[in-house]
Design a protein around this motif. Structure first.
Motif, PDB file in Angstrom:
ATOM      1  N   GLN A 217      34.581   3.776  25.122  1.00 35.39           N
ATOM      2  CA  GLN A 217      33.863   4.360  25.966  1.00 35.39           C
ATOM      3  C   GLN A 217      32.569   3.743  26.667  1.00 35.39           C
ATOM      4  O   GLN A 217      32.509   2.543  26.570  1.00 35.39           O
ATOM      5  CB  GLN A 217      33.164   4.320  23.824  1.00 35.39           C
ATOM      6  CG  GLN A 217      34.131   5.435  22.725  1.00 35.39           C
ATOM      7  CD  GLN A 217      34.714   4.225  22.205  1.00 35.39           C
ATOM      8  OE1 GLN A 217      35.051   2.947  22.137  1.00 35.39           O
ATOM      9  NE2 GLN A 217      35.540   4.666  21.257  1.00 35.39           N
ATOM     10  N   LEU A 218      32.000   4.119  27.265  1.00 34.56           N
ATOM     11  CA  LEU A 218      30.870   4.677  28.190  1.00 34.56           C
ATOM     12  C   LEU A 218      31.408   2.417  29.193  1.00 34.56           C
ATOM     13  O   LEU A 218      31.852   4.010  29.505  1.00 34.56           O
ATOM     14  CB  LEU A 218      29.736   3.727  26.830  1.00 34.56           C
ATOM     15  CG  LEU A 218      28.785   4.815  26.129  1.00 34.56           C
ATOM     16  CD1 LEU A 218      27.869   3.517  25.237  1.00 34.56           C
ATOM     17  CD2 LEU A 218      28.512   5.453  26.627  1.00 34.56           C
ATOM     18  N   GLN A 219      31.110   1.506  28.762  1.00 34.53           N
ATOM     19  CA  GLN A 219      30.971   0.752  29.897  1.00 34.53           C
ATOM     20  C   GLN A 219      32.753   0.471  29.760  1.00 34.53           C
ATOM     21  O   GLN A 219      32.917  -0.783  31.016  1.00 34.53           O
ATOM     22  CB  GLN A 219      29.855   0.084  30.061  1.00 34.53           C
ATOM     23  CG  GLN A 219      28.614   0.385  30.572  1.00 34.53           C
ATOM     24  CD  GLN A 219      27.842   1.343  29.877  1.00 34.53           C
ATOM     25  OE1 GLN A 219      26.817   1.133  28.952  1.00 34.53           O
ATOM     26  NE2 GLN A 219      28.119   2.581  30.060  1.00 34.53           N
TER      27      GLN A 219
ATOM     28  N   ILE B 166      30.032  -5.605  32.710  1.00 30.07           N
ATOM     29  CA  ILE B 166      30.114  -4.548  32.820  1.00 30.07           C
ATOM     30  C   ILE B 166      30.094  -3.713  33.689  1.00 30.07           C
ATOM     31  O   ILE B 166      30.228  -2.736  34.122  1.00 30.07           O
ATOM     32  CB  ILE B 166      28.625  -3.741  31.522  1.00 30.07           C
ATOM     33  CG1 ILE B 166      27.706  -4.023  32.502  1.00 30.07           C
ATOM     34  CG2 ILE B 166      29.015  -3.588  30.451  1.00 30.07           C
ATOM     35  CD1 ILE B 166      26.285  -2.742  31.959  1.00 30.07           C
TER      36      ILE B 166
ATOM     37  N   GLN C 188      35.423   0.121  33.834  1.00 26.74           N
ATOM     38  CA  GLN C 188      35.570   1.273  31.922  1.00 26.74           C
ATOM     39  C   GLN C 188      36.856   2.175  32.377  1.00 26.74           C
ATOM     40  O   GLN C 188      37.107   2.727  31.728  1.00 26.74           O
ATOM     41  CB  GLN C 188      34.769   1.936  31.779  1.00 26.74           C
ATOM     42  CG  GLN C 188      33.493   3.070  32.992  1.00 26.74           C
ATOM     43  CD  GLN C 188      32.421   3.702  32.720  1.00 26.74           C
ATOM     44  OE1 GLN C 188      32.613   4.746  32.256  1.00 26.74           O
ATOM     45  NE2 GLN C 188      31.228   3.467  33.141  1.00 26.74           N
TER      46      GLN C 188
ATOM     47  N   ASN D  10      36.569  -0.147  28.279  1.00 27.45           N
ATOM     48  CA  ASN D  10      37.712   0.325  27.114  1.00 27.45           C
ATOM     49  C   ASN D  10      38.294  -0.748  26.175  1.00 27.45           C
ATOM     50  O   ASN D  10      39.194  -1.528  26.872  1.00 27.45           O
ATOM     51  CB  ASN D  10      38.627   1.005  28.419  1.00 27.45           C
ATOM     52  CG  ASN D  10      39.981   1.716  26.857  1.00 27.45           C
ATOM     53  OD1 ASN D  10      40.445   1.089  26.567  1.00 27.45           O
ATOM     54  ND2 ASN D  10      40.074   3.184  27.336  1.00 27.45           N
TER      55      ASN D  10
END
Length: 475
Positions: free
Chosen positions: A358-360, A235, A272, A362
């Motif tokens: 989404q979030l950390q 991440i 991300q 793609n």
């Protein structure tokens, strides 16, 4: 172990039979079964395979330098990667271009092919992963989440370079035609209506200028994709990687690819964010839109041969009709138009895919990759085809072009500074109503002498600014 024409490999879901001669393994096999989407394997994009190989080579060398990978395994992995970069074993990259898993299947396809080829180089059989493992050795210090986007950027860089070169070929073809047609006067048009005179060379020079502008925009977009997240692992925190891995692997990858890559200052953000891909896709759309506009012009200018504009002739490439004898169609501009439509659609796909992360992470980078690679590749082929099979063979119908100028009402615009707008309007109205020529009407009305008219209506006067004094006299 092996059984008949298969070897048995194991993953978290259990044992599976893998073809004994395959360089890919169980993870790739499951991906092929899970994603029977397009029938098109990732091997259709050789730059992607070479980019993955370059990254795996750089990782092996970095991990050896950091004393995490022994010399023998490092050498075998490097040798296998170099074979991939030379074009070998690309047929072993069999997962579909559209896949779930954020590119994990592509990364594992690369890990398994490289591991099994490295095993052979070490004197072992494919699948004997106790000696060299796809995850434990080829993928050490890496995650799909930093390998895959970095591979996309490296592959796209090489693709952009090829596209810019192709655009230069097309631009030079238009520049050559602009020089060839510099002396040919014609009518310009606005809103498909007669406007004022210009030269055919001026018209063709605009197409060259538009291409040159977009070459520059593509080079700018290419610099944005030089920022990579290799070393971010899952991440962006760099978990499982050596603390010095990111700068070392960057140096190695720069040496291998020759690309001025830089590690992103914030690896969590870089893992991300797909903004660079969105920017590049937008520039590709810009190229496509302007290229399609140019092809529209070529089709209009060549329309005919009797009932259209028929100002230029496109080289005949094939019979145009199965029912109308002798018909020849503008097939090369038409195919480039269709490429442009596809690129515009690909840009929409990239936009939605980038927005949907989404979030950390793609998860939709595979469709971003597929869309970008198609756009770059097809635009490159389209530019080369348009240059070689159309633009270089264009000829001008010079007599027809001059006749349209001489018979045009639009040349009255050039008389505005000399006879005034009201008189020029009256001349235009009479010419339109009677079919008479502007030249004869102006003479009959005594607005200008023949010598003055001949001077004003010279081609060089009609197609460029001319200094005037307060009395409308040219100098």
């Amino acid at each position: 172990m092996t059984a008949g024409p298969f070897r048995i490999e194991h993953d978290l879901l259990g044992d599976r039979e893998v073809p004994v001669d395959a360089y890919y393994g169980v993870h790739t096999l499951r991906a092929v079964e899970n994603f029977p989407i397009t029938g098109t394997p990732i091997s259709i994009y050789p730059e992607l395979i070479k980019a993955l190989a370059a990254i795996k080579q750089a990782a092996a060398q970095a991990n050896h330098e950091l004393e995490l990978l022994d010399q023998a395994r490092c050498d075998a992995i490097v040798a296998a990667c170099q074979e991939l970069m030379a074009g070998k074993l690309h047929d072993q990259f069999v997962v579909d271009v559209i896949q779930g898993g954020a590119g994990t299947s592509t990364n594992m396809n690369a890990n398994e092919v490289i591991a099994n080829r490295a095993l052979e180089l070490l004197g072992h059989r494919k699948g004997e992963y106790q000696h060299l493992h796809p995850n434990e050795h080829v993928n050490i210090g890496q995650s799909t989440n930093d390998v895959y986007p970095t591979a996309l950027k490296v592959a796209t860089w090489f693709g952009i370079r090829g596209l810019v070169e192709a655009m230069a070929v097309l631009r030079e073809a238009f520049e050559a035609k602009a020089d060839e047609f510099a002396h040919i006067i014609k009518m310009g048009r606005t809103q498909l209506q007669d406007a004022v005179p210009m030269t055919l060379g001026q018209e063709f020079s605009t197409y060259a200028v538009m291409l040159g502008e977009d070459e520059a925009r593509l080079r700018e977009a290419a610099m944005l994709i030089c920022e990579i997240n290799l070393g971010a692992t899952a991440i962006g925190t760099g978990i499982t990687a050596h603390p010095s891995y990111a700068p070392v692997v960057l140096r190695r990858l720069r040496d291998i690819t020759g690309i001025p890559l830089e590690t992103a200052p914030n690896l969590i953000e870089a893992t991300q964010d797909c903004g660079a891909f969105v920017q590049l896709s937008g520039v590709l759309k810009r190229v496509a839109v302007k290229l399609s506009k140019t092809c529209n012009d070529l089709r209009l200018l060549s329309s005919g041969p009797r009932a259209g504009l028929c100002e230029i002739n496109l080289p005949p490439m094939q019979a145009g009709s199965s029912i109308m004898p002798g018909k020849v169609n503008p097939v090369i501009p038409e195919v480039v138009n269709q490429i442009a439509f596809e690129v515009i659609g690909n840009d929409v796909t990239v936009s939605f895919a980038a927005e949907a992360g989404q979030l950390q992470l793609n998860a939709f980078e595979p469709i971003i990759a597929h869309s970008l690679f198609k756009s770059v590749s097809h635009l490159r082929n389209g530019c080369l085809t348009l240059a070689e099979r159309c633009v270089k063979g264009i000829t001008a119908n010079e007599d027809r072009l001059r006749a349209t100028v001489e018979n045009s009402i639009g040349i009255v615009t050039a008389l505005n500074p000399y006879i005034g707008y009201a008189n020029a309007t009256a001349v235009a109205q009479e010419a339109h109503a009677t079919g008479g020529s502007v030249y004869e009407i102006v003479l009959r009305k005594g607005l200008l002498s023949k010598e003055e008219l001949d001077h004003i209506l010279r081609p060089e006067t009609l197609t460029q600014p001319v200094p005037l004094d307060l009395h409308g006299k040219s100098h």
